[in-house]
Design a protein around this motif. Structure first.
Motif, PDB file in Angstrom:
ATOM      1  N   ARG A  50      47.881 -11.872  70.016  1.00 48.08           N
ATOM      2  CA  ARG A  50      48.378 -12.434  68.759  1.00 48.08           C
ATOM      3  C   ARG A  50      49.507 -13.418  69.064  1.00 48.08           C
ATOM      4  NH1 ARG A  50      48.610 -11.250  63.225  1.00 48.08           N
ATOM      5  NH2 ARG A  50      50.663 -11.535  62.249  1.00 48.08           N
ATOM      6  N   VAL A  51      49.374 -14.635  68.549  1.00 39.52           N
ATOM      7  CA  VAL A  51      50.352 -15.696  68.773  1.00 39.52           C
ATOM      8  C   VAL A  51      50.972 -16.069  67.428  1.00 39.52           C
ATOM      9  CG1 VAL A  51      50.741 -18.022  69.663  1.00 39.52           C
ATOM     10  CG2 VAL A  51      49.001 -16.562  70.721  1.00 39.52           C
ATOM     11  N   GLN A  52      52.275 -15.859  67.290  1.00 39.56           N
ATOM     12  CA  GLN A  52      52.966 -16.161  66.045  1.00 39.56           C
ATOM     13  C   GLN A  52      53.927 -17.320  66.280  1.00 39.56           C
ATOM     14  OE1 GLN A  52      54.864 -12.816  64.197  1.00 39.56           O
ATOM     15  NE2 GLN A  52      54.981 -13.858  62.216  1.00 39.56           N
ATOM     16  N   PRO A  53      53.588 -18.528  65.796  1.00 40.88           N
ATOM     17  CA  PRO A  53      54.441 -19.694  66.020  1.00 40.88           C
ATOM     18  C   PRO A  53      55.776 -19.575  65.305  1.00 40.88           C
ATOM     19  CG  PRO A  53      52.221 -20.336  65.349  1.00 40.88           C
ATOM     20  CD  PRO A  53      52.345 -18.875  65.091  1.00 40.88           C
ATOM     21  N   ARG A  54      56.816 -20.094  65.955  1.00 38.30           N
ATOM     22  CA  ARG A  54      58.103 -20.230  65.280  1.00 38.30           C
ATOM     23  C   ARG A  54      58.036 -21.365  64.267  1.00 38.30           C
ATOM     24  NH1 ARG A  54      63.986 -21.601  68.121  1.00 38.30           N
ATOM     25  NH2 ARG A  54      65.172 -21.731  66.166  1.00 38.30           N
ATOM     26  N   ALA A  55      57.340 -22.441  64.648  1.00 36.24           N
ATOM     27  CA  ALA A  55      57.133 -23.587  63.760  1.00 36.24           C
ATOM     28  C   ALA A  55      55.926 -24.354  64.270  1.00 36.24           C
ATOM     29  CB  ALA A  55      58.364 -24.487  63.719  1.00 36.24           C
ATOM     30  N   LEU A  56      55.295 -25.119  63.385  1.00 37.82           N
ATOM     31  CA  LEU A  56      54.136 -25.922  63.741  1.00 37.82           C
ATOM     32  C   LEU A  56      54.513 -27.397  63.775  1.00 37.82           C
ATOM     33  CD1 LEU A  56      51.442 -24.184  61.503  1.00 37.82           C
ATOM     34  CD2 LEU A  56      51.910 -23.766  63.923  1.00 37.82           C
ATOM     35  N   THR A  57      53.922 -28.133  64.717  1.00 37.16           N
ATOM     36  CA  THR A  57      54.183 -29.571  64.810  1.00 37.16           C
ATOM     37  C   THR A  57      53.194 -30.341  63.941  1.00 37.16           C
ATOM     38  OG1 THR A  57      52.787 -29.790  66.767  1.00 37.16           O
ATOM     39  CG2 THR A  57      55.112 -29.309  67.126  1.00 37.16           C
ATOM     40  N   ARG A  58      53.377 -31.642  63.869  1.00 35.07           N
ATOM     41  CA  ARG A  58      52.687 -32.446  62.858  1.00 35.07           C
ATOM     42  C   ARG A  58      51.247 -32.786  63.210  1.00 35.07           C
ATOM     43  NH1 ARG A  58      56.781 -34.697  59.440  1.00 35.07           N
ATOM     44  NH2 ARG A  58      58.851 -34.197  60.237  1.00 35.07           N
ATOM     45  N   GLY A  59      50.904 -32.949  64.475  1.00 35.78           N
ATOM     46  CA  GLY A  59      49.532 -33.328  64.794  1.00 35.78           C
ATOM     47  C   GLY A  59      49.389 -33.854  66.202  1.00 35.78           C
ATOM     48  N   ARG A 143      61.192 -33.483  73.319  1.00 30.85           N
ATOM     49  CA  ARG A 143      62.040 -32.318  73.031  1.00 30.85           C
ATOM     50  C   ARG A 143      61.753 -31.877  71.600  1.00 30.85           C
ATOM     51  NH1 ARG A 143      68.552 -31.839  73.979  1.00 30.85           N
ATOM     52  NH2 ARG A 143      68.823 -29.721  73.160  1.00 30.85           N
ATOM     53  N   PHE A 144      61.453 -30.574  71.415  1.00 27.76           N
ATOM     54  CA  PHE A 144      61.128 -30.016  70.110  1.00 27.76           C
ATOM     55  C   PHE A 144      62.260 -29.103  69.652  1.00 27.76           C
ATOM     56  CE2 PHE A 144      57.141 -31.010  72.144  1.00 27.76           C
ATOM     57  CZ  PHE A 144      56.374 -31.571  71.135  1.00 27.76           C
ATOM     58  N   ASP A 145      62.578 -29.189  68.359  1.00 26.48           N
ATOM     59  CA  ASP A 145      63.577 -28.278  67.806  1.00 26.48           C
ATOM     60  C   ASP A 145      62.875 -27.082  67.163  1.00 26.48           C
ATOM     61  OD1 ASP A 145      62.668 -29.042  65.272  1.00 26.48           O
ATOM     62  OD2 ASP A 145      64.346 -30.395  64.897  1.00 26.48           O
ATOM     63  N   GLY A 146      63.650 -26.198  66.551  1.00 30.94           N
ATOM     64  CA  GLY A 146      63.090 -24.985  65.984  1.00 30.94           C
ATOM     65  C   GLY A 146      62.246 -25.203  64.745  1.00 30.94           C
TER      66      GLY A 146
END
Length: 238
Positions: A50-59, A143-146
């Motif tokens: 099971r993978v639970q993302p903290r946040a999803l990116t745009r595409g 670099r990705f933020d939360g």
């Protein structure tokens, strides 16, 4: 990692099933229901990841100038929970989820690449160092933020790493401080692919990077192609 015929594929907006295994999205987490047999030893593998993302990116992001190959860092940060029945294994920890797609085989567009993902004190850094089939190169650093938002930064120079022990796959990583990049552990050493953990330096801080090297010119050789069915069995049904 079993190749199956078209008739064993089922797909909807929230589920993808291939043979007895399936992946489903419930709106907050992606669950991989695995029911397979290993290769080359036919041990049963059954359970749920099971993978639970903290946040999803745009595409997706185009990797090559023509846009034939695309990469989507869907969840740069995620929580992963593994619960296997066979073998009886359980663990959890930090993870990452991405996807690659394209209009042609990878080997038609690339000679090789090195990729890495590193957790920073604030956010996550993901880097690509690609060599295209014509010998030209492209380096990509994000670099990705939360919240899943990203910003590009100047890719550091490439630091050469030791080749893998068994199959001599060349490895390199982008790192700011010359001479400090170091292999911590080789996790996979295959004829055309290596996965490792690497000590490096990014955006002013030391990091432990999850790293992969892909040698597509090696993948295309006849002897490697002959080895593939032993690790990826083919079931031609449907």
């Amino acid at each position: 990692m079993t190749e199956r015929g078209r008739g064993q594929l089922r797909r909807s907006a929230r589920e993808l099933a291939i043979g007895p295994s399936r992946v489903e999205w419930d709106g907050s987490a992606l669950s991989f229901h695995i029911d397979e047999r290993g290769a080359p030893l036919p041990k049963r593998i059954r359970g749920v990841v099971r993978v639970q993302p903290r946040a999803l990116t745009r595409g997706p992001i185009a990797l090559d100038p023509a846009g034939r190959h695309r990469w989507w860092p869907i969840a740069p940060e995620a929580r992963v929970e593994v619960a296997l029945e066979r073998p009886a294994l359980r663990w959890s920890g930090a993870g990452y989820l991405d996807s690659n797609s394209g209009d042609e085989p990878l080997a038609a567009g690339f000679r090789q690449w090195d990729w890495s993902r590193s957790k920073l004190r604030q956010g996550t850094a993901v880097l690509y160092d690609m060599t295209f089939i014509d010998g030209s190169r492209r380096a990509l650093a994000l670099r990705f933020d939360g919240n899943g938002d990203s910003e590009a930064f100047a890719p550091p120079p490439s630091a050469r790493l030791p080749s893998t022990f068994w199959w001599r796959i060349p490895r390199a990583i982008q790192s700011e401080t010359d001479g400090t990049a170091k292999i911590l552990e080789t996790l996979e050493d295959t004829p055309f692919y290596a996965r490792s953990t690497v000590r490096a330096h990014l955006l002013g801080e030391p990091v432990t990077a999850f790293h992969e090297s892909l040698a597509l010119t090696r993948f295309e050789t006849r002897w490697v192609q002959l080895l593939l069915p032993f690790r990826m069995p083919r079931i031609a049904l449907g």
